[in-house]
Design an enzyme around this catalytic site. Sequence first.
Site, PDB file in Angstrom:
ATOM      1  N   MET A  32      40.006  44.297  44.963  1.00 51.58           N
ATOM      2  CA  MET A  32      38.737  43.643  45.304  1.00 51.58           C
ATOM      3  C   MET A  32      38.995  42.593  46.389  1.00 51.58           C
ATOM      4  SD  MET A  32      36.519  43.572  41.860  1.00 51.58           S
ATOM      5  CE  MET A  32      37.270  42.192  41.058  1.00 51.58           C
ATOM      6  N   LEU A  35      43.674  39.175  48.624  1.00 51.86           N
ATOM      7  CA  LEU A  35      45.009  39.723  48.344  1.00 51.86           C
ATOM      8  C   LEU A  35      46.076  38.632  48.264  1.00 51.86           C
ATOM      9  CD1 LEU A  35      44.957  42.847  50.718  1.00 51.86           C
ATOM     10  CD2 LEU A  35      44.154  42.667  48.351  1.00 51.86           C
ATOM     11  N   HIS A  39      49.453  41.948  45.019  1.00 56.06           N
ATOM     12  CA  HIS A  39      48.935  43.130  45.731  1.00 56.06           C
ATOM     13  C   HIS A  39      49.968  43.638  46.731  1.00 56.06           C
ATOM     14  CE1 HIS A  39      44.974  41.067  44.762  1.00 56.06           C
ATOM     15  NE2 HIS A  39      44.837  42.253  44.187  1.00 56.06           N
ATOM     16  N   GLN A  63      31.313  45.396  37.593  1.00 54.28           N
ATOM     17  CA  GLN A  63      32.288  44.974  36.583  1.00 54.28           C
ATOM     18  C   GLN A  63      32.214  43.479  36.275  1.00 54.28           C
ATOM     19  OE1 GLN A  63      35.685  46.297  39.194  1.00 54.28           O
ATOM     20  NE2 GLN A  63      36.736  44.576  38.257  1.00 54.28           N
ATOM     21  N   GLN A 155      43.194  47.181  31.575  1.00 54.99           N
ATOM     22  CA  GLN A 155      42.588  47.998  32.639  1.00 54.99           C
ATOM     23  C   GLN A 155      43.507  49.159  33.015  1.00 54.99           C
ATOM     24  OE1 GLN A 155      40.643  46.488  36.388  1.00 54.99           O
ATOM     25  NE2 GLN A 155      42.670  46.751  37.246  1.00 54.99           N
ATOM     26  N   VAL A 178      53.530  40.083  39.055  1.00 54.43           N
ATOM     27  CA  VAL A 178      54.280  39.183  39.937  1.00 54.43           C
ATOM     28  C   VAL A 178      53.855  37.750  39.595  1.00 54.43           C
ATOM     29  CG1 VAL A 178      54.788  38.571  42.339  1.00 54.43           C
ATOM     30  CG2 VAL A 178      54.381  40.959  41.726  1.00 54.43           C
ATOM     31  N   SER A 188      43.854  36.594  42.065  1.00 61.73           N
ATOM     32  CA  SER A 188      42.944  36.169  43.139  1.00 61.73           C
ATOM     33  C   SER A 188      42.177  34.918  42.723  1.00 61.73           C
ATOM     34  CB  SER A 188      41.944  37.284  43.445  1.00 61.73           C
ATOM     35  OG  SER A 188      42.656  38.449  43.802  1.00 61.73           O
TER      36      SER A 188
HETATM   37  O1  PAF Z   1      41.865  45.133  39.407  1.00 60.87           O
HETATM   38  C1  PAF Z   1      40.959  45.113  40.276  1.00 60.87           C
HETATM   39  O2  PAF Z   1      41.073  44.476  41.314  1.00 60.87           O
HETATM   40  C2  PAF Z   1      39.675  45.868  40.022  1.00 60.87           C
HETATM   41  O3  PAF Z   1      39.336  45.843  38.669  1.00 60.87           O
HETATM   42  C3  PAF Z   1      39.692  47.313  40.560  1.00 60.87           C
HETATM   43  C4  PAF Z   1      40.741  48.151  39.852  1.00 60.87           C
HETATM   44  C5  PAF Z   1      39.982  47.298  42.050  1.00 60.87           C
HETATM   45  C6  PAF Z   1      38.331  47.974  40.346  1.00 60.87           C
HETATM   46  O4  PAF Z   1      37.317  47.289  40.999  1.00 60.87           O
END
Ligand code: PAF
Length: 255
Positions: A32, A35, A39, A63, A155, A178, A188
């Site tokens: 999302m 970063l 990431h 979400q 997730q 990390v 984030s």
């Molecule tokens: O972990 C995330 O950043 C989000 O939940 C994802 C997997 C990109 C889905 O929007």
Amino acid sequence: MSELKVFNSIKEFMQYRASLAPTIEVGFVPTMGALHNGHASLIKKSSLENQLTVLSIFVNPTQFNNPDDLKKYPRTWEADVELAKTSGANIILSPTYEELYADNYRFQLTEKEFSKNMEGLHRPGHFDGVLTVVMKLLQIVRADRAYFGEKDFQQYKLIQDMARNFFLQTEIVGCATVREADGLAMSSRNVRLSAEARKKAPLIYKVLTEYSDSLIAKGLLKQNEIELEYLEQHHGRRFIAAYLEGIRLIDNVQI
Ligand code: PAF
């Protein structure tokens, strides 16, 4: 494959994807944005294991159960493009809501067991949004491998299970969390912490690794103005969620 290409159109991305030779192995890192080095580690792993790495940046509204959290979610496009380049991504896919959700979220994916605890219990509808958007993205990117951080372990497990049960061809790869030098899991959301809160935040990791009793953990965190939401054990791991200055942070470790 060194030039970084940006696609805002799913249609154009899919045309490009179809033009790639079938022998090219594609890695995918869905994000999302906002970063950070967590990431970067996913992108680096993908670029080591695949010939082409696709990074998606899409702040997925479905979400977020809390509209304020969605509004305040950090958006750092220029810095994200820089980090994508230096970590080895080849493509950024950053679609619009209108194209990705042409159905306006009429179709949704729901898991009925593991998604109902922890994050799912405290953020109603969260995993429906995550699973739905990840399913859409996996169908679009058709990667050989997709990389997810274990900081969001619930997730990652749900997505791995979804991919298996819907016979998706993409291997779901979990990658170790990390951490900052003081133990705080990279997220984030960390950039939203004040300097004072940032100093207290590593206590969440300390409590997670040292205490299993949620009442004791709650008391310890409260002394530092951190509000515990849950401390639970599942699948041989211990999970925590806590609020600091109204910012919700999560973490988990193997036990
Ligand atoms: O972990 C995330 O950043 C989000 O939940 C994802 C997997 C990109 C889905 O929007």
